[in-house]
Each structure stands twice: as C-alpha cells, then as structure tokens.
Design an enzyme around this catalytic site. Sequence first.
Site, PDB file in Angstrom:
ATOM      1  N   SER A  18       0.848  -1.190   0.000  1.00 49.71           N
ATOM      2  CA  SER A  18       0.000   0.000   0.000  1.00 49.71           C
ATOM      3  C   SER A  18       0.887   1.245   0.000  1.00 49.71           C
ATOM      4  O   SER A  18       1.756   1.390  -0.848  1.00 49.71           O
ATOM      5  CB  SER A  18      -0.954  -0.033   1.196  1.00 49.71           C
ATOM      6  OG  SER A  18      -1.963   0.937   1.067  1.00 49.71           O
TER       7      SER A  18
ATOM      8  N   HIS B  28      -5.027  -5.315  -1.643  1.00 46.31           N
ATOM      9  CA  HIS B  28      -5.874  -5.041  -0.483  1.00 46.31           C
ATOM     10  C   HIS B  28      -6.974  -6.108  -0.399  1.00 46.31           C
ATOM     11  O   HIS B  28      -8.171  -5.819  -0.518  1.00 46.31           O
ATOM     12  CB  HIS B  28      -6.467  -3.642  -0.584  1.00 46.31           C
ATOM     13  CG  HIS B  28      -5.441  -2.547  -0.487  1.00 46.31           C
ATOM     14  ND1 HIS B  28      -4.530  -2.284  -1.492  1.00 46.31           N
ATOM     15  CD2 HIS B  28      -5.172  -1.669   0.504  1.00 46.31           C
ATOM     16  CE1 HIS B  28      -3.755  -1.276  -1.126  1.00 46.31           C
ATOM     17  NE2 HIS B  28      -4.120  -0.891   0.078  1.00 46.31           N
TER      18      HIS B  28
ATOM     19  N   GLU C   9      -1.059  -2.924  -8.212  1.00 45.79           N
ATOM     20  CA  GLU C   9      -2.342  -3.276  -7.595  1.00 45.79           C
ATOM     21  C   GLU C   9      -2.952  -1.999  -7.023  1.00 45.79           C
ATOM     22  O   GLU C   9      -2.244  -1.011  -6.802  1.00 45.79           O
ATOM     23  CB  GLU C   9      -2.155  -4.322  -6.493  1.00 45.79           C
ATOM     24  CG  GLU C   9      -1.236  -3.926  -5.339  1.00 45.79           C
ATOM     25  CD  GLU C   9      -1.882  -3.042  -4.274  1.00 45.79           C
ATOM     26  OE1 GLU C   9      -3.129  -3.060  -4.161  1.00 45.79           O
ATOM     27  OE2 GLU C   9      -1.137  -2.343  -3.568  1.00 45.79           O
TER      28      GLU C   9
END
Length: 417
Positions: free
Chosen positions: A194, A371, A301
Amino acid sequence: MRVIKQTLLPKDNVNTEPSIALNRRQFLERLGVGTGVSLLATQGIAQSFTVNTNDKNDSTQLTKDDLPTTIATDHQSIVFKSRCINPTIETRLFASSNVGGSYERNQLALERMACAGFIVQNPAVTERQYLRFAGTDTQRASDLQNMATGAIAAPKLLMGVRGGYGAVRLLPLIDWQTLGRVMKERGTILTGFSDVTAIQCALLAKGQMSSLAGPMLYSEFGKITPDEVSCRQFVEALTNPNLKINVQNANLTSKQLPAILAADKTQVLTGTIWGGNLSVVSALAGSEYLPRIDGGIVFLEDVGEQAYRIERMLYDLYLAGVFKHQQAIVFGSLTGTGEDSYDKRYDVATVIRQLHKLTGLPIYNGISFGHISEKHSFPLGATCQMTPKTSGGYQINFADYPIIDADKINVEGLWQV
C-alpha cells in the site's frame, strides 16, 4: 503517551489448560496485567491463546487507509494453547504512514509477532501520533535513517506498521544508498505494501535493495482473526529461497480478462520485478525515487479506484516513459472499482486492454496480492521468471532475495491471541 512496561512473568502463572475458557479481561486479570500489556512483544514466554470467535468486521476488500476492525470484546471467549516459541528473530518496526487507530490492536499484533518468533525491538513507535501520521516526519524517517547512520543496528526483519498516506513525505530525509548497503550486509527484509510502496521504490531505486510485498503489523496481525492464508504465505516468502506463485485466472484483476494478455502466450520472461500500489507508483513518476530498471517486470495493484482513475494513473506512467524498456506488466488485485457512471461497459478490462494496445507489452493478470485476504507475499526487486502454463494460467518463480531460517518461525503464532 503510554509507557510500555516490560515485565517477564513466571511461566507457572499462566494457565494452559485447554478446557478453560475466559474472556479477555478475566484472562488478563489472572495474569495480573492490563489490556495494554506489551510483554509478549518484547519477551518470550511459552504460552499463548487463540480467539474462539468469527471476525465479522474483517473483509476481503479493504480501503487504502485500512480502517481498524473491532478487537475482541469481553463476551468473546479465549482458549489457551501452548504454541508460542521463544522469539529469536531481531525485528524492528517502521511507521511511515497513518497512525494506528487502536492501541489494543497494536498490542495484540505485537503479542502475535512474539509468539511467532519475532523480537520486536521498538514497539513504542506504534504509539506515536502527529496529525494523521504515526509521528512527525523526522520521527517517522528516523525509523529508517537511524540504520543508515549506524545509530541502531539493522535487524533481520523490518516491518511496516500500516499504510494509508504519508510515506512520500519521508523520501528526501533518508540516505537510501547507505540504508540499502547496510540492509544488504545484514540480509534485512523490509515488508509492507500500500503506501509503503513509496519506501520500497526508493529503497530499490537509490539503494539497490529488494523488499517484500507482504502484510504489516496493524493491518493484518492486529485483526481479531488474521487471515491464515496470508500468514502462511508471508512465512513462505520469508523462508523459501525458491518461492513460486501459481495464477490460474485473472479474476482478482478482472473476470473479463484472460490470465495472460499477449500476442505470444507461450513466451517465458525473466527480469527484475518491481512496483506496488498503482496510486503511489504513479505519484513517483518523474522522480528519482522511482526505479529505472531495464528489462523489468512492473507489478501494480490498487483498491477503491474507478476505471477512469486507474487509466489516468497508467497514462501518467506511460507518458513519463516508465513502461519503456520493460518486458511485461503484472496486475494484482484491483478491488472496489465500481461502475462507470457514464457507461458501464467502460471497466477495468477495457482499461487494461487499452494499456496492452498502447505499450505492446504482455500483461499478466490475477496475482493474489493487494488489499485483499489470502495474499501471497513475494519479493520486489528480486529476479522473477514468468512461465505460461498449458492450462491458461502462469507460474512466477523468484530468486536472489534474503530469507530467514524457517526453524525460527512458528507460523501459527501469527493468528493466535
């Protein structure tokens, strides 16, 4: 600011009878400590316990901020199990982004890390806060910069606390070249994803050091019920020098795509895999902190971004020349994309097909990372080989990255209480 007290409890003070079920408060009172105890984060004891409940608040789809889930309440029972080991793996935390929203959740995660064999040397970083961040920029940068200066020794594992936002503010404050050298000498493994993508990209770009796309302290191990698959795959990536990931379909990227989008679906590719969260990677475009790897394989992602925003970020990278001299693009999960308000036909599949047309690069879809639950951790900045399978999927083989002795880790401790 709470002060973390380290006190070693005698082993005979812990009841390990599996038939006894106490709520969390009763259990901690029996130990003679409060709910904020950090004993297991810094000391090794041979007893631990598991939650006997379902985590109704956990979801396979998280937000970028990874909002906290509810911790166990008094009516939820605790069952003792003697599965902890004496922690021996030197571990430090870095809190580069959001503040952790729950003190108890952080403590639970620290206990699990100790139970699994990791000695967390700086648990107090989980208690810092400045505005929305886990400390001031200087404090957060010091988690990494102090290793570059030699003020503290580099550990074997360097784990991010959580994502969110804020890591980009630290990039000019860290000597990445020296940090990378120190980490290589020690064989340090930095893990996160992230917002931590900014740290990982800078470390690779300027320090030529790999890292691990993997779970973080608060985000995974502080949940009521951590995802067992993610925990097992995390340890697999930490300990296996020949890690393999098999991908059967593109579903985690888009069900409307094939696993491999390429003119030649039989081609085997070998190169350095790099990247991470698309929003963060695109924000680094044009900066010195984005890796420039000839013959690389770009991994991306994201979560909670509509198709047009995904396409805009991909165009940012394309126009900045990031995809030049790359061999392929690999997508992990793209979750929470929603429907386009102008035309429902304009979706992630449309965006990725446009990217394929634009770049001419083969695109691999559906790797189990992002996630989501059931993440498959893997090294970034390492050599990987993309091998198509006759079934229509593909296999990724990784090589040339630091590992930890598997005998030092008790994987089950990562989801015990």
